[in-house]
Scaffold this motif. Structure first.
Motif, PDB file in Angstrom:
ATOM      1  N   GLU A  74       0.835  -1.242   0.195  1.00  0.00           N
ATOM      2  CA  GLU A  74      -0.089   0.360  -0.082  1.00  0.00           C
ATOM      3  C   GLU A  74       0.452   1.350   0.319  1.00  0.00           C
ATOM      4  O   GLU A  74       0.644   2.140  -0.597  1.00  0.00           O
ATOM      5  N   THR A  75       1.819   1.340   0.723  1.00  0.00           N
ATOM      6  CA  THR A  75       2.897   2.661   0.853  1.00  0.00           C
ATOM      7  C   THR A  75       3.354   2.303  -0.541  1.00  0.00           C
ATOM      8  O   THR A  75       3.663   4.046  -1.054  1.00  0.00           O
ATOM      9  N   GLY A  76       3.885   1.420  -1.015  1.00  0.00           N
ATOM     10  CA  GLY A  76       4.263   1.444  -2.391  1.00  0.00           C
ATOM     11  C   GLY A  76       3.860   1.814  -3.008  1.00  0.00           C
ATOM     12  O   GLY A  76       4.598   3.111  -3.980  1.00  0.00           O
ATOM     13  N   LEU A  77       2.299   1.841  -3.476  1.00  0.00           N
ATOM     14  CA  LEU A  77       1.378   2.687  -4.493  1.00  0.00           C
ATOM     15  C   LEU A  77       1.711   3.402  -4.612  1.00  0.00           C
ATOM     16  O   LEU A  77       1.326   4.510  -5.095  1.00  0.00           O
ATOM     17  N   ARG A  78       1.264   4.129  -2.657  1.00  0.00           N
ATOM     18  CA  ARG A  78       1.682   5.689  -2.988  1.00  0.00           C
ATOM     19  C   ARG A  78       2.682   6.304  -3.518  1.00  0.00           C
ATOM     20  O   ARG A  78       2.600   6.980  -4.175  1.00  0.00           O
ATOM     21  N   LEU A  79       3.809   5.649  -3.262  1.00  0.00           N
ATOM     22  CA  LEU A  79       4.693   6.112  -3.240  1.00  0.00           C
ATOM     23  C   LEU A  79       5.353   5.961  -5.084  1.00  0.00           C
ATOM     24  O   LEU A  79       5.324   7.052  -5.707  1.00  0.00           O
ATOM     25  N   ARG A  80       4.338   5.863  -6.018  1.00  0.00           N
ATOM     26  CA  ARG A  80       4.913   4.981  -7.081  1.00  0.00           C
ATOM     27  C   ARG A  80       4.097   6.174  -8.160  1.00  0.00           C
ATOM     28  O   ARG A  80       4.133   6.879  -8.684  1.00  0.00           O
ATOM     29  N   GLU A  81       2.772   7.016  -7.060  1.00  0.00           N
ATOM     30  CA  GLU A  81       1.557   7.214  -8.029  1.00  0.00           C
ATOM     31  C   GLU A  81       2.879   9.072  -7.628  1.00  0.00           C
ATOM     32  O   GLU A  81       2.355   9.713  -8.249  1.00  0.00           O
ATOM     33  N   ALA A  82       2.657   8.795  -5.857  1.00  0.00           N
ATOM     34  CA  ALA A  82       3.508  10.356  -5.798  1.00  0.00           C
ATOM     35  C   ALA A  82       5.288  10.725  -6.552  1.00  0.00           C
ATOM     36  O   ALA A  82       5.246  12.089  -7.984  1.00  0.00           O
ATOM     37  N   THR A  83       5.593   9.700  -6.962  1.00  0.00           N
ATOM     38  CA  THR A  83       7.403   9.946  -7.672  1.00  0.00           C
ATOM     39  C   THR A  83       6.764  10.285  -9.259  1.00  0.00           C
ATOM     40  O   THR A  83       7.000  10.658 -10.017  1.00  0.00           O
ATOM     41  N   ARG A  84       5.329   9.524  -9.617  1.00  0.00           N
ATOM     42  CA  ARG A  84       5.167   9.599 -11.091  1.00  0.00           C
ATOM     43  C   ARG A  84       4.479  10.999 -11.372  1.00  0.00           C
ATOM     44  O   ARG A  84       5.056  11.607 -12.398  1.00  0.00           O
ATOM     45  N   ARG A  85       4.281  11.516 -10.441  1.00  0.00           N
ATOM     46  CA  ARG A  85       3.599  12.790 -10.847  1.00  0.00           C
ATOM     47  C   ARG A  85       4.398  13.867 -10.764  1.00  0.00           C
ATOM     48  O   ARG A  85       4.338  15.164 -11.512  1.00  0.00           O
ATOM     49  N   ARG A  86       5.483  13.579 -10.235  1.00  0.00           N
ATOM     50  CA  ARG A  86       6.546  14.708  -9.673  1.00  0.00           C
ATOM     51  C   ARG A  86       8.124  14.136 -10.758  1.00  0.00           C
ATOM     52  O   ARG A  86       8.970  14.608 -11.085  1.00  0.00           O
ATOM     53  N   GLY A  87       7.428  13.083 -11.738  1.00  0.00           N
ATOM     54  CA  GLY A  87       8.745  12.661 -13.044  1.00  0.00           C
ATOM     55  C   GLY A  87      10.216  12.295 -11.896  1.00  0.00           C
ATOM     56  O   GLY A  87      10.818  12.377 -12.703  1.00  0.00           O
ATOM     57  N   GLY A  88       9.347  11.672 -11.257  1.00  0.00           N
ATOM     58  CA  GLY A  88      10.703  11.495 -10.297  1.00  0.00           C
ATOM     59  C   GLY A  88      11.064   9.646 -10.514  1.00  0.00           C
ATOM     60  O   GLY A  88      10.474   9.092 -10.546  1.00  0.00           O
TER      61      GLY A  88
END
Length: 219
Positions: A74-88
Motif C-alpha cells: 500500500e505504501t509503495g503504491l502511494r509512493l509510485r503515484e507520487a513519484t510519477r506525478r513529480r517525474g521522479g
C-alpha cells in the motif's frame, strides 16, 4: 515545507549533479541519468513518506525501504503515484519482487547484499541499481551498481548513529577512488550541505532532513 532548508538542499544537490556529470566512470561507460536528490524512507522516522515524496522537486528520487512492513504494498503504491506525478525515480530497498509489483525504476541494496547487483543488472538492464556502502573496501566492489550511497558523511541518526562520521575530506577522497557515482548520506542538512560542493558527490541523500525540509509542516 521548510522553504529555506528545502531551497538549500535542492540547490546543492543540483550543483553536485551538474559537476559530477562531467566526470567519466572508471570503466568508461556513460554516467546513468541519476536524480540529484534521494529521499530514503524509514517506517519509524518517515511514517507517511508519500506526503514528502509528493513535495519533492521534480526529478528527485525515492528509496522505499519497507523493512518487511505489513503495509509495504500500500505504501509503495502511494509512493509510485507520487513519484510519477513529480517525474521522479522510485527504487525499492532489497526486494526485487516488490519492485516488480510496484513497477518501480529499480532497487537499492544494503551493503550486505551488494553481491546481488550483477545478477539484478543482468536480469533487469532497464533498472537503476544503487547500493549502500560504509567503507573503502565496500566502495571498491560496486562496479555493477549505477551509483553508491556512502555514509555517514556527518554525524547521523538511525542505523548510522553508531558509525563514526567520515567528514568531508575523507568522504571526498573515497569518492575520487570510487568506480561509480556516489551520493552523500548521513547528517546532511541545510547548515552543512554546501560543504560538500567540490567533493565529487553526484547528489544528496537523506531521511529525516529531507522529510523536515520537504514534508508537511506538521510532519
Amino acid at each position: 515545507m521548510n522553504r529555506s532548508e528545502a531551497d538549500i538542499l535542492w540547490e546543492v544537490a543540483r550543483v553536485l549533479a551538474r559537476d559530477a556529470a562531467h566526470v567519466s566512470r572508471a570503466d568508461g561507460r556513460p554516467l546513468p541519468n541519476l536524480p540529484p536528490l534521494l529521499f530514503f524512507t524509514d517506517p519509524e522516522r518517515t511514517p507517511r513518506p508519500w506526503e514528502t515524496a509528493a513535495r519533492l522537486p521534480p526529478g528527485s528520487g525515492v528509496v522505499f525501504r519497507s523493512f518487511g512492513a505489513a503495509d509495504a504494498l500500500e505504501t509503495g503504491l502511494r509512493l509510485r503515484e507520487a513519484t510519477r506525478r513529480r517525474g521522479g525515480l522510485l527504487l525499492v530497498g532489497l526486494d526485487p519482487d516488490l519492485a516488480e509489483r510496484l513497477e518501480a525504476d529499480g532497487v537499492h541494496l544494503p551493503e550486505r547484499a551488494l553481491d546481488r547487483a550483477p545478477f539484478l543488472s543482468a536480469a533487469r538492464p532497464d533498472w537503476r541499481i544503487t547500493g549502500a556502502v560504509h567503507s573503502a573496501k565496500a566502495l571498491a566492489s560496486v562496479e555493477a551498481l549505477d551509483a553508491a550511497v556512502l555514509s555517514p558523511v556527518f554525524a547521523a541518526g538511525g542505523a548510522s548513529a553508531a558509525r563514526p562520521s567520515l567528514g568531508v575530506r575523507a568522504f571526498s577522497d573515497l569518492v575520487r577512488s570510487a568506480p561509480v557515482p556516489v551520493y552523500a548520506l548521513g547528517g546532511v542538512h541545510g547548515g552543512n550541505a554546501r560543504d560538500l560542493i567540490g567533493s565529487g558527490a553526484c547528489g544528496l541523500a537523506g531521511v529525516s532532513a529531507i522529510q523536515a525540509a520537504f514534508g508537511p509542516v506538521d510532519a
